[in-house]
Structure formats: C-alpha cells, structure tokens
Design a protein around this motif. Structure first.
Motif, short mmCIF file in Angstrom:
data_model
loop_
_atom_site.label_atom_id
_atom_site.label_comp_id
_atom_site.label_asym_id
_atom_site.label_seq_id
_atom_site.Cartn_x
_atom_site.Cartn_y
_atom_site.Cartn_z
N HIS A 23 -16.91 -0.81 5.21
CA HIS A 23 -16.54 -2.18 4.80
C HIS A 23 -16.10 -2.94 6.03
CE1 HIS A 23 -12.49 -0.29 4.83
NE2 HIS A 23 -12.06 -1.51 5.14
N ASP B 103 -10.71 -6.78 2.63
CA ASP B 103 -11.79 -5.82 2.86
C ASP B 103 -13.04 -6.34 2.15
OD1 ASP B 103 -10.11 -4.23 4.28
OD2 ASP B 103 -9.76 -2.78 2.67
N HIS C 63 -1.39 -4.87 2.99
CA HIS C 63 -2.74 -5.08 3.54
C HIS C 63 -2.79 -6.42 4.27
CE1 HIS C 63 -7.33 -5.24 2.92
NE2 HIS C 63 -7.04 -4.37 3.87
N ARG D 90 0.81 -1.22 0.00
CA ARG D 90 0.00 0.00 0.00
C ARG D 90 0.84 1.25 0.00
NH1 ARG D 90 -5.03 -0.86 3.92
NH2 ARG D 90 -6.21 -0.66 2.01
N HIS E 57 -13.01 -5.06 7.44
CA HIS E 57 -11.65 -5.58 7.26
C HIS E 57 -11.57 -6.82 8.13
CE1 HIS E 57 -7.14 -5.44 6.99
NE2 HIS E 57 -7.33 -6.20 8.05
ZN LIG Z 1 -8.46 -3.48 5.13
#
Ligand SMILES: [Zn+2]
Length: 356
Positions: free
Chosen positions: A325, A250, A246, A236, A327
C-alpha cells in the motif's frame, strides 16, 4: 358548562353565549352590548397572539433541532477575520480539529510592525511574505492538542504579541488493532536499534531544514485515487501495545504502481528507513512535508526539484507493513495533519490575502 347545551350552541367560559350558523364555522353574537363585544374582541386578539407566539416558538425549536443544512455547515468553516490595531488576520478553518492544519493570512497596514512568527501551543511556525504587507503561514494542531479555547500568538518585529482566540475541537478518528512480527513492533536486535536511532537523527535534520518559502504553485492532490485502507488519526494497538496514532492515510494499490508527488517541492529524503521502508519525503516550504512510505523502488534523489504529478517511486510493501500500500502523510513543523483536509487548505496558501 350547562348540561342542556344544545347542538349549534357553543359556550366559552367567561364569555357570553354565541350562536353558530348551521353548516359554517362562523360565530354570530346575539344580544350583546358594545362593552361585552369589545371584551370578546380583546379576548380573541389575546388568544390569537398566544397561539401565534406558541407556533413561533415551535417553528424555532424545529429549525434548531433539525440537522444543519450544507450551507450552514460551510459557514462554520468560513474564515474568521480578526482586526487588531494595524493587522487583519484570517484563519481557516475557524474551528480546527485535533490533527488539522490552520491557514493564517495576515494583512498589515504600513504602520504595523512586521509579523515574524506564529506561536500555537508552544510551537513556533514560520511566516512568509506573499506581497507587500501581506503574509501567509500554516499552523498545525497536534492530535493530542488540548481542547477548547487556545491562543494563537503573532510575534511582531517590535517584540509585541497579538493574540487571537482559537477554539480546538476533538478529532474522533477511532482505533485499530494490528498484529505484526514481534521484532517489527518492539525491536531488540542491536542492528535494528542502531538503524532506528540513525533514522531518528536523520529525520530530525530533514524536518529542521525547511525555509520560509512556498515551494508549490498548485494546491495538493491525492497521489492515488484508490481506496483508503486506514484513515488518518486512528489510535493504533500493535500486538495490543498502544502506539502513536496513524500519521497519514494508507492507500490501496498493487506493487509497482507509479506514485506521483502531491505537490511541487524539493526532495528532502529518498532512502530506506527501518519502520517506513523505502521512503520519499518532499519539502514544500514553510515546514510542510509530504511523505510517501513503504515504496518498492525510488525514482528521485535528495535535492531534486519535483513537480506535482511527477513519479517519485513505485508502490510497495517495504518496512513495517502487512501488505502492499502507499502510506501518504503530511507533516507540518513536526506535527502530522489530516492529508485529505490539507488538500483543501493548501489552496488558501496560494491565494492572495483577502481573497480566500
Ligand atoms: Zn500507514
């Protein structure tokens, strides 16, 4: 070759003249003594063997060049069994990727010293006895693990070590670039920096509290079936600054969607973190934790025992996010692993040794 060679007559270098029967691709020898006939037969056999060998090489090359069929790919993932003195050790998968868990099953004969712990890339992993002389463990390969041949060490009670070869393959997870408010990427406010420091201390305590037990009785499930917005392992860049890859997936969802536990366990954390927002962390034993981040509301408290499928909170957009969302992550002994792969692997922790 004679220029006057008429239709119907073939001429082969080094061989006597033969006549082809009209309309048929058959050859009839004329005026030849038995020695020459034998020479011709030998030559034909030699030609046939030559042709056969080349065809065989061609077929083998075609087999090797075409993509592996599904059964062959599955074969690569089959357990590898090693026998050392009085130990039988099986690993799954045989060739782990960076960012993948490895399930280790150990079967000991009575004469063998008890296995105490595993060591992979300098990290120690717990072992649990699941039956008499039968043990299970789960190791994790970090996303930045060195590639190629490594050793998985099994420390035995008599202070000896059994070393098992383990080849680590590259996990190519890609990269993504995100843009967020500057204070969320590189916080400067004292209150934020204090919270981040306190979060780190708290999380270190939580991740150090797991025991050598298996707290779940069913293989892990994906908490939501919705689309994966960001897959595991993506490198990222936040506001073009490189950050940690990550550590989970997600999953798409609307604020307020109930979020179920992926497997049974004990709630190790239920509260607010600077980056993760409202979060629930479940301890599944053997240093395996599942994480549910950016929740809207929390439905469980620390110390609660939860069952698979039990709602632990509602999906939200708290913490460092660009929208609502879930994670979902799996952390094993401080190492994030691909949660989708772990769903499959967790099954092996529950099966008797030798029946994986
Ligand atoms: Zn995430």
């Amino acid at each position: 070759m004679p220029a006057s060679c008429s239709p119907g007559i073939d001429w082969w270098p080094g061989l006597p003249v033969v006549k082809r029967t009209a309309g048929f691709r058959r050859f009839r020898m004329i005026n030849l003594d038995s020695g020459v006939k034998k020479q011709m037969v030998a030559e034909k056999i030699k030609n046939f063997i030559g042709l056969f060998s080349w065809s065989l090489i061609l077929i083998i090359m075609l087999i090797l060049l075409r993509p592996l069929p599904s059964w062959a790919q599955t074969k690569i993932l089959e357990n590898t069994v090693y026998q050392a003195d009085n130990l039988v050790v099986s690993l799954f998968p045989k060739l782990p990727l960076q960012g993948q868990a490895v399930i280790v099953s150990i079967s000991c004969r009575q004469a063998s010293p008890v296995p105490r712990q595993l060591v992979l890339l300098g990290k120690k992993f717990k072992i649990v006895a699941v039956d008499e002389g039968e043990y299970k463990a789960v190791c994790a390969v970090p996303l930045n693990a060195p590639l190629g041949s490594q050793q998985l060490g099994i420390d035995l009670a008599d202070a000896t070590v059994v070393e098992i070869p383990l080849t680590i393959l590259a996990g190519n997870y890609g990269e993504e670039h995100l843009h967020l408010p500057a204070e969320m990427v590189n916080p400067t406010k004292v209150a934020h920096l204090m919270q981040i420091k306190n979060d780190r201390i708290r999380l270190r305590q939580i991740y150090g509290s797991s025991k050598a037990v298996i707290r779940f009785s069913q293989p892990f499930i994906r908490p939501l079936k919705s689309t994966i917005i960001t897959p595991f392992g993506r490198r990222r860049f936040l506001n073009e600054t490189p950050k940690s890859p990550h550590g989970g997936i997600d999953l798409r969802g609307k604020t307020g969607t109930p979020v179920p536990a992926a497997a049974g366990g004990k709630v190790a954390f239920s509260g607010k973190l600077y980056y993760s927002g409202n979060a629930v962390i479940i301890d599944h034993g053997l240093d395996v934790f599942s994480l549910y981040l950016h929740l809207d509301t929390l439905s469980v408290a620390e110390g609660d025992q939860v069952n698979q499928g039990q709602v632990i909170g509602k999906l939200g957009s708290t913490g460092r996010v660009t929208g609502p969302h879930l994670h979902w992550g799996i952390k094993i002994n401080g190492i994030f692993v691909d949660p989708l792969e772990f769903i499959n692997e967790s099954r092996l922790l529950l099966q008797p040794v030798g029946e994986e």
